[in-house]
Enzyme design. Structure first.
Site, PDB file in Angstrom:
ATOM      1  N   HIS A  35       0.866  -1.275   0.213  1.00 56.53           N
ATOM      2  CA  HIS A  35       0.068  -0.037   0.085  1.00 56.53           C
ATOM      3  C   HIS A  35       0.911   0.957  -0.199  1.00 56.53           C
ATOM      4  O   HIS A  35       2.269   1.169   0.295  1.00 56.53           O
ATOM      5  CB  HIS A  35      -0.923  -0.111   1.279  1.00 56.53           C
ATOM      6  CG  HIS A  35      -1.671  -1.107   1.687  1.00 56.53           C
ATOM      7  ND1 HIS A  35      -3.080  -1.109   1.474  1.00 56.53           N
ATOM      8  CD2 HIS A  35      -1.449  -2.308   2.040  1.00 56.53           C
ATOM      9  CE1 HIS A  35      -3.402  -2.193   1.859  1.00 56.53           C
ATOM     10  NE2 HIS A  35      -2.529  -3.075   2.350  1.00 56.53           N
ATOM     11  N   GLU A 117       2.489  -0.867   4.534  1.00 59.97           N
ATOM     12  CA  GLU A 117       2.110   0.418   3.834  1.00 59.97           C
ATOM     13  C   GLU A 117       3.615   1.014   3.771  1.00 59.97           C
ATOM     14  O   GLU A 117       4.590   1.039   4.666  1.00 59.97           O
ATOM     15  CB  GLU A 117       1.560   1.217   5.121  1.00 59.97           C
ATOM     16  CG  GLU A 117       0.152   0.790   5.486  1.00 59.97           C
ATOM     17  CD  GLU A 117      -0.886   1.530   4.213  1.00 59.97           C
ATOM     18  OE1 GLU A 117      -0.523   2.136   3.278  1.00 59.97           O
ATOM     19  OE2 GLU A 117      -1.997   1.255   4.702  1.00 59.97           O
ATOM     20  N   HIS A 156      -2.394  -2.892  -3.414  1.00 58.77           N
ATOM     21  CA  HIS A 156      -3.892  -2.659  -3.104  1.00 58.77           C
ATOM     22  C   HIS A 156      -4.573  -2.779  -4.038  1.00 58.77           C
ATOM     23  O   HIS A 156      -6.009  -3.296  -4.100  1.00 58.77           O
ATOM     24  CB  HIS A 156      -3.910  -1.735  -2.176  1.00 58.77           C
ATOM     25  CG  HIS A 156      -4.872  -1.726  -1.177  1.00 58.77           C
ATOM     26  ND1 HIS A 156      -5.564  -0.388  -0.466  1.00 58.77           N
ATOM     27  CD2 HIS A 156      -6.041  -2.371  -1.005  1.00 58.77           C
ATOM     28  CE1 HIS A 156      -6.585  -0.727   0.216  1.00 58.77           C
ATOM     29  NE2 HIS A 156      -7.059  -1.856   0.085  1.00 58.77           N
ATOM     30  N   ASP A 166      -3.599   2.225  -4.872  1.00 61.81           N
ATOM     31  CA  ASP A 166      -2.027   2.352  -4.288  1.00 61.81           C
ATOM     32  C   ASP A 166      -1.508   1.092  -4.488  1.00 61.81           C
ATOM     33  O   ASP A 166      -2.351  -0.163  -4.711  1.00 61.81           O
ATOM     34  CB  ASP A 166      -1.990   2.648  -2.879  1.00 61.81           C
ATOM     35  CG  ASP A 166      -3.085   1.881  -2.067  1.00 61.81           C
ATOM     36  OD1 ASP A 166      -3.944   1.807  -2.467  1.00 61.81           O
ATOM     37  OD2 ASP A 166      -2.560   1.282  -0.827  1.00 61.81           O
TER      38      ASP A 166
END
Length: 181
Positions: A35, A117, A156, A166
């Site tokens: 992400h 992330e 994602h 993303d």
């Protein structure tokens, strides 16, 4: 860097998120989802991501936060622009990162995935430090969870098309894959 017996990475910052749950009993860990996140959008640094993932985001600190402060989300890891890692959820638990999602016909990707992330956004390149750390973490995770294959490392956007974009067009998949072998 290695994984402890309680599924945390050694030597990284740990900040436990309440936004997680147990995986299903038959839940294999066979998917890695990449992400991007920046809070406020397009801005880097600060503690806002930590606050979002730990339900402490102040809705009055920025106009954008008023729309998201009640979200209950988390990822397993965040890799910031300098390559520093924060772990929010142990890998044996389900982090709430994917939302409504499907991979190879399997719904609810949170049940069988790890979410990472990268501090960033769709329209700015990621840093070399982020690629280096992401590749290192990927190698460690693949040793511990061999069901994560080249084909099951996705963005994602791949598991939530039309809803998510993303890690975005600035994420260099070829560079990342070259580093993570």
């Amino acid at each position: 860097m290695c994984l402890t017996s309680d599924y945390w990475l050694e030597g990284v910052r740990r900040l436990e998120s309440p936004n997680c749950s147990e995986r299903p009993e038959d839940g294999d860990i066979s998917l890695l989802v990449i992400h991007n996140i920046s809070l406020p959008p397009g801005e880097f640094g600060g503690h806002w991501i930590d606050h979002l993932f730990t339900n402490q985001l102040d809705p009055e600190a920025h106009p954008y936060f008023a729309d998201i402060y009640q979200l209950r989300v988390s990822a397993h890891l965040l890799i910031d622009r300098l390559g520093r890692i924060t772990q929010y959820v142990p890998f044996n638990k389900k982090a709430w990162h994917a939302g409504q999602s499907v991979f190879c016909g399997r719904e609810n990707c949170n049940d069988f995935s790890i979410g990472i992330e990268l501090e960033g956004c769709d329209d700015k390149p990621f840093t070399d430090a982020q690629y280096q750390r992401l590749a290192s973490v990927t190698r460690e995770l693949r040793q511990c969870f061999p069901a994560i294959t080249d084909e099951s490392i996705v963005g994602h956007s791949d598991i939530a098309p039309g809803r998510k974009t993303d890690p975005g067009p600035c994420f260099d998949w070829h560079h990342y894959r070259t580093l993570s072998v």
